[in-house]
Scaffold this active site. Structure first.
Site, PDB file in Angstrom:
ATOM      1  N   ASP D  75     -25.346 -32.692  -8.089  1.00  0.00           N
ATOM      2  CA  ASP D  75     -24.643 -33.428  -7.034  1.00  0.00           C
ATOM      3  C   ASP D  75     -23.868 -32.476  -6.126  1.00  0.00           C
ATOM      4  O   ASP D  75     -23.737 -32.711  -4.931  1.00  0.00           O
ATOM      5  CB  ASP D  75     -23.675 -34.436  -7.652  1.00  0.00           C
ATOM      6  N   GLY D  76     -23.372 -31.388  -6.718  1.00  0.00           N
ATOM      7  CA  GLY D  76     -22.626 -30.408  -5.926  1.00  0.00           C
ATOM      8  C   GLY D  76     -23.466 -29.846  -4.789  1.00  0.00           C
ATOM      9  O   GLY D  76     -22.952 -29.572  -3.690  1.00  0.00           O
ATOM     10  N   ASN D 154     -17.856 -37.510  -1.469  1.00  0.00           N
ATOM     11  CA  ASN D 154     -17.272 -38.094  -2.677  1.00  0.00           C
ATOM     12  C   ASN D 154     -15.828 -38.533  -2.463  1.00  0.00           C
ATOM     13  O   ASN D 154     -15.555 -39.717  -2.415  1.00  0.00           O
ATOM     14  CB  ASN D 154     -17.326 -37.107  -3.856  1.00  0.00           C
ATOM     15  N   ASP D 184       0.678 -37.780 -10.496  1.00  0.00           N
ATOM     16  CA  ASP D 184       0.003 -36.506 -10.276  1.00  0.00           C
ATOM     17  C   ASP D 184      -0.679 -36.458  -8.920  1.00  0.00           C
ATOM     18  O   ASP D 184      -0.924 -35.374  -8.392  1.00  0.00           O
ATOM     19  CB  ASP D 184      -1.046 -36.263 -11.367  1.00  0.00           C
TER      20      ASP D 184
END
Lengths: 311, 311, 311, 311
Positions: D75-76, D154, D184
Site C-alpha cells: 500500500d505504501g 490515507n 495523543d
C-alpha cells in the site's frame, strides 16, 4: 493427597476408557453422572463398579466422596462440574474434546500420561474463584429468605431479555453507589470469566489468578461506560428499581434464567470455596496459550514493510 | 504512629499556611522542596524553621526523617512526591488545588480539620503499588549493570516517539512469550495508573486495591489486541528486537524519556514498597467518586422515554 | 411549497395549542392520530375540524393529504411518524418535549416562531435514509411472497432473544460473503441510527448525511469483529443457518419483534423514499449539538496541569 | 481509453519483465522512477526506451504523459505513486509483492493476464478520494500564503510527537465547533485510510466507496470520545491554540512531519481528483477480501459447543 475416588463427566468412548483405566490400573472408585452410568450399564455389566448419585442430597455429599474430578468436554463441562460442588471443590483435571478451551488444557490423546502425573503430583493448580449470587425478592419478608445462593465460575448476567425497554439497574458496591446501568444489561464476572461473555461485551482479558471482579456493561446507553474491575473482597448489589417498567433477567454461567421484578435485587460476593483446576504447564503459560489459540489474541499478518507505516 | 515531621510540596499560599500551622499548632518539624524553601526564606525570616534537602544523598535519607507527606497539587504532584522515596514511603495526604484528581481526595479549604483528623488517626489508606523498571542495555556486559531502577506509580510507556516505523516489541511474562506489540507502543501500568494513560489507550478502569499489572497496547496494528491484566507477582520483559529498524522510547510516569536501541530491554516487576495515600472516606468510595467527577464515568442525560427504546 | 395540511403527533396540551394555531392563524387542515382526535373531541366540540385516519387504507393515503408533519415528542415519535409513510414522506418538523433528541432540534416553547419560519421557508433539511427490510421465510415458496417490507429509520436488529445459544448469522453483501456473526446479534443501521443502538454496541457516530449502512455486531464472540460501514447502494442478506439450534429475533426500530427460524433470512437495502426532517440551524450544526448535549460526546473536565501529563 | 504510456514503481526483477512486456507485446511507452531507470540502464542498454522524470516540473506534467500506473509493492507504494499526481490521476493497477494489501489486489504471478485484461477493459475501479491539507501558519500574513497543499490518500495525523504535554487541538467543521482533542492526537482519514492508522486508534472499517471523512482521536483523555464520521463535503480546521504549551506535529500518509506551533492550523477538505485503482473482482469483494486476509477480521475458532454458551 491420596486420590482414591474419581468422578467423570463427558464424551462416551473416552469415558469408558478412562473409567476402565482408573479401575484397573489405579484401583480407584469411579463416579459418573447418572445418565452416563445408565449408558455404561446398558453396554456391559462390566461397568457395575461405576457409581453415581441419584438425588439432590447425594449431590450435596459428593465432595465427601470425590477426591479428583476429571471432565471430558469444553469449558461448559467444567462450569457444570463445578456447579455440583456448593462447598469445597476437589481438584478438576479438565480434558478438552477437540479444540482447546480456556479452562481445558489437557488433550485426551494423552490421558494416561496426564492422569498418571496428576495422581503422582505435584501438580500446578489455578485457583479459580467463584461468585455466590443471592436473588433477593422484594416480595420476600426477610433477605435470604426464599432462594438458595447460586455459585458461578464465569459470570452472572442481568439483562433485559426480549423486553424493548432498556434495563435500568442501580448498582452498589459495599453500600457505595456505583452507577445506574442503562442498556442491554450488566455482566458481573470472575477473572476466569473474563475470556467469556465479559470479553464479548468489551471487557479486558484478566489472568485468572488476579483477584478481582469484573463489572462490564452490555451495550450501555452511554459513551463513557468503560468496564470496571473491583477488588474481590467487595459485595455488589444490583437493584431493579421499584418503578421499573420492564422485568430484568438474571442468568448464571449462561443458564438458569430467573426473572427479576421491580424491587428485586441480586447480591454477589466471592464464594469461600474456589475451584482448583489442574494446569498443563502453569497458570500463566496455560492462560496465554488459551488466549492465543482460542481467541487469536493479537494475531497479525506478518508484514513486509515497503515504506514508512505501510498499513 | 506519631507524626513528628512533615514534608510539603505545592502551591505557595496554602503552603505558607500549612507550614505555619504544622509548626505552631502541632509542633512538628517541616521539610519542603528546595525551591519552596528559597521562596519562603525570601518572604520572611520567620520560616527559618523550614528544612529541606540539598543533594541526592539527602533525598535517599528522606524516609528516615519524614513521617507524613502532604502534597498540594494534582496527581502529578503525588507522582513526583512518591518518586522521592525509593524505599519505604511514609503516608501521603494528597490535597488537590482546584479540581479533584484520582489520587487527591482532599480539598485545601478544610486543611486544618483534615490534617487534624489524619494526625489523630486512625485513617483509611489506599496502598498503591509501584512498578520498578530496569532498562537493560544490550551494550552492557551484565544485566542490571549500568542503570538504576526507576519506580513508577502510574505507568511505564514504551513508544515509537516520532519514528515513522511502528514499534515491534517482544514481550515476555516470567519467560513465557506474551506477544509482539506492533503499533504505537505499549503501556505497563499499575492499577492506580489505570485511570491515566492506559485508560486513554482503551484499558479498563481498575480499583487501585486490585493487585495486578495492566498490559495495554497503544494503537495496536491488529484488530484483536484487547488489553490484558496480569497478576502482580510476574516479571515482564519488553525487548526491542535486534533487527529493529527504529529506536523505541521509554517514559516513566510521563517523564524521563530514555531511548531504547535495538537489543535493549525493559524489565518490570512490582516494587516491594507501595505508596500509602490517605483516603477521604475509604478506598472504594474515593475511587468511585474520582471516576464520576474526574472522568464523568457513565454520565448520561436522564431520559424521558416516549416509546420502546427511544434513543 | 404550499403547506395546506398538517399532521400532529404527541403531547396533549401543546397539541391543542398547535391545532388551534394551525387552524386559526394559518387556515390549514389538521390531521391528528386517532387516539388524539378522540381526546380532543371529548374536551370540546371546537375541535370538530380536526381530522384523522381510521384504517390501514387511509394510512396508505396519508401522504396524498399531508404536506407537513409536526411531531411532539422524542426520537421515538419521529420513528413512529415516519413509519406511517411507506412511500414519499412529507417534511417532518420534530419538536422535543423536554430533553433534546438526535432528530428533534425544536423546542415547543417557541412553536409559533418556529412553525412560522418553516411555513415561510426556505428551511434547511436533513434527508434521512431508511432501510427497507424483507423477511424471507424458508417455508415460503418464492421470495417476497409472504410479508410486507418494513421500513426502519434507525436500525433493524437480529438477536438471540432469550436463547442461551449464540446467534450464528451468515451475512452477505451483494452476494459476497461478509462474515458469520457469532454473538448476541447484529445491528444493521442507517447513519441516522448511528447514535442509537449501534452506538451502544460500539459503532462509530456517523453524520446523518453520510450515505452508508452500519454493520455493527452485538457482543461478538471474537476479538477482531470491528464494526463495518458499507455503501448505501448494497443489498445485505442475513441468513439463519439451516442447522441453527436456536431461533433468532428481528426487531425494527426497536419494535415489531419477529421470530426467524432456521433457514429464514432478512434482506435489507436502502428504501427509495427518505425522511426529510427540518433543521434548527443546519444538518451539521444540529448533529454536533445533539451529540454534545444528548451524549456528552468528549465531555471532559477542564484540567489544570501541574506536571507533564498529569492524569 | 487508449493506454499508450505507462509508469512503473517497485521491485526489480518483476520490473524488468513488465517493462519488457509493455514495450514488446503492447508497444507502449514506459516511464519508471529515476532510481529505477538508473538501475535498468546499468544492467543493459536494451532499456534505453525506458523514460523517467528528472525534476519537480516534469513531475507536474506526468499526468499529461501517463495513461496507466502500475505499482509493484505494498500500500505504501500506492500512496507514493498517488502523491506524484497533484491533479488528475490515471488509473492505478496495484500489484502486491508478497502479502495482499488493502489497495493491492493483484499478484505479480499473473501479471500478463492481469495487465492484458486491464488494457482491454472494461475494468472495475475503486475511486479513492483524497484529502487536501493546508498548513496555515499563524506567522503568515494571509491564509494559503506560504505552503503548498498536501494530498493524502490515507490520512493526515496531528500528534504530540515526543512532547510530554497532551495535545489540545480545537476542531471546527464548516465553522461549527466540533470539539477540543485532548490526548495523543487526531487522525483525519479518508475511507481508504479507515483500515490504516485510524483502525489502530479504534475507528470503524469503512468501505472505500462510502463518501466520508473519519475523525478519529488518538488515545483521547476522555471516556466518551467515540470516533466520528463526517460527510465528504465539509471543511475541517484543526487549530493549535494560541496558548498551547507544546508544539504539535502533522504527518501526511505517515510521512513529511511538519511542526505546528501555537496559532498554526491545518485545514482539510476533499481533493477534487480521486485516485482510481483497479479492482480484481469489484470494490466490495476486494475490500472484504482485504479485511479478511489482511486483518483477520472476525476470525474465530470454529466452536464445538458442549453446553449453553460454552465460552
Amino acid at each position: 493427597m491420596n486420590y482414591r475416588r474419581n468422578h467423570q463427566i463427558g464424551d462416551y468412548k473416552i469415558q469408558t476408557m478412562t473409567c476402565r483405566w482408573f479401575r484397573e490400573q489405579k484401583k480407584l472408585e469411579v463416579y459418573v453422572e447418572p445418565r452416563v452410568q445408565d449408558e455404561l450399564l446398558t453396554e456391559a455389566s462390566y461397568f457395575n463398579f461405576v457409581q453415581t448419585w441419584r438425588d439432590e442430597k447425594e449431590v450435596l455429599l459428593l465432595h465427601t466422596k470425590v477426591d479428583l474430578v476429571v471432565t471430558l468436554g469444553g469449558d461448559g463441562t467444567v462450569l457444570w462440574a463445578a456447579s455440583m460442588f456448593k462447598g469445597p471443590v476437589p481438584p478438576v483435571v479438565p480434558f478438552s474434546l477437540g479444540s482447546l478451551g480456556f479452562m481445558t488444557p489437557f488433550y485426551t490423546e494423552h490421558y494416561k500420561e496426564c492422569l498418571d502425573s496428576v495422581l503422582k503430583g505435584p501438580i500446578s493448580i489455578t485457583l479459580r474463584h467463584r461468585l455466590q449470587c443471592h436473588v433477593i425478592r422484594d416480595a420476600a419478608k426477610n433477605e435470604y429468605e426464599t432462594e438458595e445462593p447460586i455459585l458461578v465460575l464465569n459470570e452472572v448476567t442481568i439483562d433485559r431479555g426480549i423486553s424493548s425497554y432498556l434495563t435500568n439497574l442501580e448498582c452498589y458496591c459495599d453500600d457505595s453507589f456505583v452507577t445506574c446501568v442503562q442498556g442491554d444489561g450488566l455482566i458481573i464476572s470472575t477473572t476466569s470469566g473474563s475470556t467469556a461473555y465479559s470479553l464479548a461485551a468489551g471487557g479486558s482479558m484478566v489472568h485468572p489468578q488476579v483477584p478481582g471482579i469484573l463489572f462490564t456493561p452490555i451495550c450501555p446507553h452511554s459513551l463513557s461506560f468503560r468496564p470496571l474491575i473491583l477488588p474481590e473482597h467487595v459485595t455488589l448489589r444490583v437493584q431493579v428499581p421499584f418503578n421499573s417498567r420492564g422485568h430484568a433477567w438474571a442468568s448464571f454461567d449462561g443458564k438458569d434464567r430467573k426473572q427479576l421484578a421491580a424491587g428485586d435485587a441480586l447480591v454477589c460476593n466471592m464464594a469461600p470455596w474456589p475451584v482448583p483446576t489442574a494446569c498443563l504447564v502453569d497458570s500463566t503459560n496455560d492462560f496465554l496459550r488459551s488466549i492465543h489459540e482460542g481467541l487469536h489474541w493479537n494475531l497479525r499478518k506478518t508484514q513486509s514493510f515497503d515504506g514508512p507505516r505501510d498499513s
